[in-house]
Design a protein around this motif. Sequence first.
Motif, PDB file in Angstrom:
ATOM      1  N   LEU A  74      20.762  19.201 -10.234  1.00  0.00           N
ATOM      2  CA  LEU A  74      19.773  19.466  -9.189  1.00  0.00           C
ATOM      3  C   LEU A  74      18.737  18.351  -9.110  1.00  0.00           C
ATOM      4  CD1 LEU A  74      19.264  23.324  -9.601  1.00  0.00           C
ATOM      5  CD2 LEU A  74      20.972  22.060  -8.273  1.00  0.00           C
ATOM      6  N   ALA A  75      18.390  17.750 -10.251  1.00  0.00           N
ATOM      7  CA  ALA A  75      17.464  16.610 -10.242  1.00  0.00           C
ATOM      8  C   ALA A  75      18.086  15.418  -9.524  1.00  0.00           C
ATOM      9  CB  ALA A  75      17.083  16.240 -11.664  1.00  0.00           C
ATOM     10  N   ILE A 106      14.302  20.654 -14.411  1.00  0.00           N
ATOM     11  CA  ILE A 106      14.709  19.774 -13.317  1.00  0.00           C
ATOM     12  C   ILE A 106      13.767  18.582 -13.213  1.00  0.00           C
ATOM     13  CG2 ILE A 106      15.000  19.632 -10.806  1.00  0.00           C
ATOM     14  CD1 ILE A 106      15.752  22.640 -10.889  1.00  0.00           C
ATOM     15  N   GLY A 107      12.465  18.859 -13.263  1.00  0.00           N
ATOM     16  CA  GLY A 107      11.489  17.790 -13.166  1.00  0.00           C
ATOM     17  C   GLY A 107      11.617  16.770 -14.286  1.00  0.00           C
ATOM     18  N   THR A 108      11.900  17.239 -15.501  1.00  0.00           N
ATOM     19  CA  THR A 108      12.064  16.320 -16.629  1.00  0.00           C
ATOM     20  C   THR A 108      13.200  15.342 -16.375  1.00  0.00           C
ATOM     21  OG1 THR A 108      11.194  17.950 -18.191  1.00  0.00           O
ATOM     22  CG2 THR A 108      12.537  16.179 -19.108  1.00  0.00           C
ATOM     23  N   HIS A 109      14.332  15.848 -15.919  1.00  0.00           N
ATOM     24  CA  HIS A 109      15.444  14.956 -15.573  1.00  0.00           C
ATOM     25  C   HIS A 109      15.051  14.005 -14.447  1.00  0.00           C
ATOM     26  CE1 HIS A 109      18.874  15.956 -18.029  1.00  0.00           C
ATOM     27  NE2 HIS A 109      18.773  17.240 -17.776  1.00  0.00           N
ATOM     28  N   PRO A 164       3.761   9.717 -14.063  1.00  0.00           N
ATOM     29  CA  PRO A 164       3.964  10.503 -12.843  1.00  0.00           C
ATOM     30  C   PRO A 164       2.662  11.119 -12.342  1.00  0.00           C
ATOM     31  CG  PRO A 164       5.645  11.029 -14.475  1.00  0.00           C
ATOM     32  CD  PRO A 164       4.616  10.191 -15.170  1.00  0.00           C
ATOM     33  N   ARG A 165       2.485  11.093 -11.028  1.00  0.00           N
ATOM     34  CA  ARG A 165       1.358  11.802 -10.409  1.00  0.00           C
ATOM     35  C   ARG A 165       1.802  13.258 -10.294  1.00  0.00           C
ATOM     36  NH1 ARG A 165       1.356   8.991  -6.418  1.00  0.00           N
ATOM     37  NH2 ARG A 165      -0.064   7.358  -7.117  1.00  0.00           N
ATOM     38  N   LEU A 166       1.549  14.018 -11.350  1.00  0.00           N
ATOM     39  CA  LEU A 166       2.241  15.300 -11.546  1.00  0.00           C
ATOM     40  C   LEU A 166       1.335  16.332 -12.177  1.00  0.00           C
ATOM     41  CD1 LEU A 166       4.881  17.087 -11.950  1.00  0.00           C
ATOM     42  CD2 LEU A 166       5.166  15.835 -14.115  1.00  0.00           C
ATOM     43  N   LEU A 167       1.475  17.581 -11.708  1.00  0.00           N
ATOM     44  CA  LEU A 167       0.916  18.754 -12.376  1.00  0.00           C
ATOM     45  C   LEU A 167       2.057  19.730 -12.626  1.00  0.00           C
ATOM     46  CD1 LEU A 167      -2.395  19.505 -10.402  1.00  0.00           C
ATOM     47  CD2 LEU A 167      -2.215  18.865 -12.798  1.00  0.00           C
ATOM     48  N   ASN A 178       0.846  -1.180   0.000  1.00  0.00           N
ATOM     49  CA  ASN A 178       0.000   0.000   0.000  1.00  0.00           C
ATOM     50  C   ASN A 178       0.886   1.235   0.000  1.00  0.00           C
ATOM     51  OD1 ASN A 178      -2.510  -1.348   0.071  1.00  0.00           O
ATOM     52  ND2 ASN A 178      -2.306  -1.687   2.277  1.00  0.00           N
ATOM     53  N   ALA A 179       1.051   1.829  -1.166  1.00  0.00           N
ATOM     54  CA  ALA A 179       1.919   3.004  -1.279  1.00  0.00           C
ATOM     55  C   ALA A 179       1.233   4.204  -0.648  1.00  0.00           C
ATOM     56  CB  ALA A 179       2.215   3.282  -2.744  1.00  0.00           C
ATOM     57  N   ARG A 180       2.037   5.032  -0.012  1.00  0.00           N
ATOM     58  CA  ARG A 180       1.531   6.294   0.524  1.00  0.00           C
ATOM     59  C   ARG A 180       1.852   7.375  -0.499  1.00  0.00           C
ATOM     60  NH1 ARG A 180       4.586   5.327   6.127  1.00  0.00           N
ATOM     61  NH2 ARG A 180       6.055   4.551   4.584  1.00  0.00           N
ATOM     62  N   GLU A 181       0.830   7.767  -1.245  1.00  0.00           N
ATOM     63  CA  GLU A 181       1.038   8.560  -2.452  1.00  0.00           C
ATOM     64  C   GLU A 181       1.423  10.007  -2.150  1.00  0.00           C
ATOM     65  OE1 GLU A 181      -2.569   5.749  -3.253  1.00  0.00           O
ATOM     66  OE2 GLU A 181      -1.905   7.116  -1.643  1.00  0.00           O
ATOM     67  N   ILE A 182       2.149  10.581  -3.110  1.00  0.00           N
ATOM     68  CA  ILE A 182       2.536  11.992  -3.078  1.00  0.00           C
ATOM     69  C   ILE A 182       2.193  12.600  -4.435  1.00  0.00           C
ATOM     70  CG2 ILE A 182       4.515  13.579  -3.049  1.00  0.00           C
ATOM     71  CD1 ILE A 182       5.834  11.708  -1.020  1.00  0.00           C
ATOM     72  N   LEU A 183       1.649  13.798  -4.414  1.00  0.00           N
ATOM     73  CA  LEU A 183       1.397  14.557  -5.645  1.00  0.00           C
ATOM     74  C   LEU A 183       2.512  15.586  -5.807  1.00  0.00           C
ATOM     75  CD1 LEU A 183      -0.293  15.489  -8.072  1.00  0.00           C
ATOM     76  CD2 LEU A 183      -1.672  16.868  -6.482  1.00  0.00           C
ATOM     77  N   THR A 184       3.124  15.604  -6.991  1.00  0.00           N
ATOM     78  CA  THR A 184       4.210  16.538  -7.287  1.00  0.00           C
ATOM     79  C   THR A 184       3.686  17.687  -8.134  1.00  0.00           C
ATOM     80  OG1 THR A 184       5.811  14.714  -7.250  1.00  0.00           O
ATOM     81  CG2 THR A 184       6.512  16.767  -8.287  1.00  0.00           C
ATOM     82  N   LEU A 185       4.107  18.907  -7.801  1.00  0.00           N
ATOM     83  CA  LEU A 185       3.733  20.117  -8.536  1.00  0.00           C
ATOM     84  C   LEU A 185       4.998  20.805  -9.022  1.00  0.00           C
ATOM     85  CD1 LEU A 185       1.153  21.473  -5.912  1.00  0.00           C
ATOM     86  CD2 LEU A 185       0.657  20.018  -7.868  1.00  0.00           C
ATOM     87  N   GLN A 186       5.001  21.237 -10.281  1.00  0.00           N
ATOM     88  CA  GLN A 186       6.132  21.968 -10.850  1.00  0.00           C
ATOM     89  C   GLN A 186       5.644  23.304 -11.404  1.00  0.00           C
ATOM     90  OE1 GLN A 186       8.145  17.746 -12.326  1.00  0.00           O
ATOM     91  NE2 GLN A 186       7.953  19.416 -13.816  1.00  0.00           N
TER      92      GLN A 186
END
Length: 567
Positions: free
Chosen positions: A327-328, A19-22, A61-64, A3-11
């Motif tokens: 930085l990534a 950085i996010g792409t790398h 990716p769980r990403l915006l 059971n993963a504890r999810e995180i949402l990433t915002l850029q």
Amino acid sequence: MINAREILTLQFGNYSNYIGTHWWNIQESAFSYDCEGGTGEICHDVLYRQGINHNQITYTPRLLLLDLEGSLKHLPQDGELYGTSLKRSGDLADERFVHQECVKKLKEDLAWKASDVEMIVEPESNKNEFQLDLDKEELNVYEKDYNLAQNVDSWADFLYARYHPRTIHVIKQYNHSNETQIFDTYSSGVQLWQDDHFEEDYCDRIRQYVEECDFLQGFQTICDAFNGFAGLASQCLEHLNDEYRKANLVIPVYSPRNILYENADAFMSDSIRVVNSAFLFHRLAEHASTFIPLSIHGRVWRALESVRQLPHLDYIPDNLYQTSAILASYLDTITLKYRLTNAQSINTIAGFCADLNNYGRKLAAAGLAIPFPMNFDDDLIDCLDKFEEPLFTQFTPNCNIGTNYVVQSVSVRGIPIQRLKRPPQQAKEQIHMPAYRCQSVSEMFQFYLQCVNHSSLAHVTSVKAALSTRVPFPIEMLDRRLTTSGFINIFKKRNLEEKVQSVTCLAIAQSSNEIGDMLESLYKEAKRLKISKLVRFKAAGLEEDDYEETLEGLLLFKDNYEDNYEL
């Protein structure tokens, strides 16, 4: 079943998206696929989401992310997951879209027709060679040299990962430019967020991602600190706190290019960067759980100065593609603590932030060693014993952390347990060292930090998996004295055709009294400015009282770093 504890990433912003792409590329190049259902050290479900569309399993990716009009080049705003990626039905498609599924089973059970969806194909002339090769299933992109350092002018040019259609949000009101900062002030970002249509649409995308999660543990945010995206990010953080009350780790970043703002000379541009930073840091002190600024420059307030030097890494200081990879690498390593498959209940993003933010000390400093300077024939116990220089290079601007009263979170990767120390019958001098009693990599680093830091506290995480440096990572930066597995060989240079597949890496986040000096330097630079003379801030709705409140807030925040606390 984990059971993963999810995180949402915002850029937020163009350099953040570099950085996010790398970062997403690094993660996907290290994916492992086990037909027997085994799991690796890293639980990718924390940051990734699985979906099914037209009988195809997707893993994205769980990403915006937010960027300006014209920044995507060939990339459609709704991504390529259901568009041109249909052509990538060979090994690349299997690697990129499938998580813990056998490729053979996928081909047998999940066959589908391209005619089931509408194909949206951008003109190939807009794509560089790397992107064109990604569309050709027979090519192995890992073996080619694309010279991306000279051929990239958008983060979309080296994007290997594929994004969900809801990921990319383009700001239509401003056009992207490599020559000037168009979306220039913190106030412009605040003003844009207050547009009802923008706020409603963006918050709705956040809500959709959150509702998909079973055990949301929090958010991680990367934002440009020097332009209007700082204002957007701060407004979004306030919304997240009001609506979800979850931990939020924020990474403000500074571009290595000193690009002038529109209709502004160098002095005015430097002043705008100072004001944007002051507003952002003040708001992050209120709304972030912890924030860790990143820059390849040692100083960024009034001018970009003092480029960080890394042993065994040779990079072009103003190259967005290369510097963002560094930085990534920090982000991918420092966040390991809360992304592990066997993570304990305390190893969450909230726990990571709580390790650093006691007494309201929400601002932490970053350090990175890439590669970690360990010889190919050394044991870790001997490597640490010989160190005279610091283990890492600082990557937070205007800040130099000392060795006393430091609270730090450390992640180290790529050092096998077999390289920890020699067995007793072969130990010789090692057996007389106090560190010889250490039984793990993390324990030995913990012991080392206790020896070199006075009255300090360290939380250490170690993983076997090294940092993947497969294309499109800028491997041209890596010293030829590195082996293909990322260790140092001072006696022999690597052949040009031999590529470094991975490197050892150490990342650290630190909290100490010296961060107060960083905040004081920002306050002094901001205090020197007459906000009334910066007309563009006033035009975007800024009142002088707001600026005075920000300056006072910075001073109050600085007081948290006075030398009057106990570990």
